[in-house]
Design an enzyme around this catalytic site. Sequence first.
Site, mmCIF file in Angstrom:
data_model
loop_
_atom_site.group_PDB
_atom_site.id
_atom_site.type_symbol
_atom_site.label_atom_id
_atom_site.label_comp_id
_atom_site.label_asym_id
_atom_site.label_seq_id
_atom_site.Cartn_x
_atom_site.Cartn_y
_atom_site.Cartn_z
ATOM 1 N N PRO A 24 85.720 83.478 -66.765
ATOM 2 C CA PRO A 24 86.109 85.049 -67.580
ATOM 3 C C PRO A 24 86.245 86.066 -66.724
ATOM 4 O O PRO A 24 85.382 86.358 -66.114
ATOM 5 C CB PRO A 24 85.145 84.984 -68.755
ATOM 6 C CG PRO A 24 84.202 84.228 -68.204
ATOM 7 C CD PRO A 24 84.437 83.251 -67.400
ATOM 8 N N CYS A 107 77.532 90.201 -66.500
ATOM 9 C CA CYS A 107 78.182 91.228 -66.151
ATOM 10 C C CYS A 107 77.410 92.492 -65.752
ATOM 11 O O CYS A 107 76.313 92.810 -66.595
ATOM 12 C CB CYS A 107 79.158 91.738 -67.120
ATOM 13 S SG CYS A 107 80.170 93.210 -66.976
#
EC number: 1.3.1.-
Length: 336
Positions: A24, A107
């Site tokens: 992703p 992240c």
Amino acid sequence: MSLETASTPHTTRPEPSRRFSVAPMMDWTDRHCRFFLRLLSRQTLLYTEMVTTGALLHNDAHRFLRHDASEHPLALQLGGSVPADLAACARLAEEAGYDEVNLNVGCPSDRVQNNMIGACLMAHPALVADCVKAMRDAVSTPVTVKHRIGINGRDSYAELSDFVGQVREAGCRSFTVHARIAILEGLSPKENREIPPLRYDIAAQLKRDFPDLEIVLNGGIKTLDECQAHLETFDGVMLGREAYHNPYLLAEVDQQLFGSDAPVVSRSEALAQLRPYIVAHMESGGAMHHVTRHILGLAQGFKGARRFRQLLSADIHKAAEPLAVFDQAVELLQGR
């Protein structure tokens, strides 16, 4: 094109293979990018960009969840840390037909940290376990986690093992490990992909210590030969930016990593298959560059690559007939 939406009836699909996947990536792995990548490989597991729970629950969920039926196998990556919200979003993902729901615990950006999303959650393994349990209780779709090997201040192997162990107890059976720590202060997301050293050995230790879990390796992998080597240790490999900047690498994934005897699609064949999708997107009011911005790396290594990129990144914006410019670009790759 057959679009699946949040209102599409859910049909049970088999567990997706995670032997090879594309990571992703924010601003990159949108539905247009995924449609294009699927033309190159039928077996690769594709992931959406990270979608936050707030975006799905308080905005137009259809806009974030819509995808073409050809994109399967397809996983939705969620960002969030409120178990009830993640459970609600997992239900939306299941109703929309996704093959997997993945929780982002990797992240490092300040923006998501401020909302308790991403790598900062590695400091809260019990909360991540609660999130996973809530999603697993809500859906039958597989729930997975993507994480780092640690964060600054919590980067020992014992802490990583504790994190994985707690999340495993919540029922997670597949972990995608970005084999770097995340530095949560002072580094940009880009620097966090480059400065912390890769530690494949730590990811390999996880696989030895948790042999019952599926461990997928992510970080710094650039070639299919490297993939083959890593697959001797890990259950799967995930490529990120290399797959985006050099997408034709995917054209031999099915043959080299999955044993397919299907012919390898050529670049020009893939673009010919992409053209009707572009036409349909433009007829629905979209712009060509929404799609073509994702294919600029297709000519990498060829004479004419610069001209290919110029046509699709600059000239189409000035052209009265952008499809004619696309056809010019395709001509540069004829037979390749």
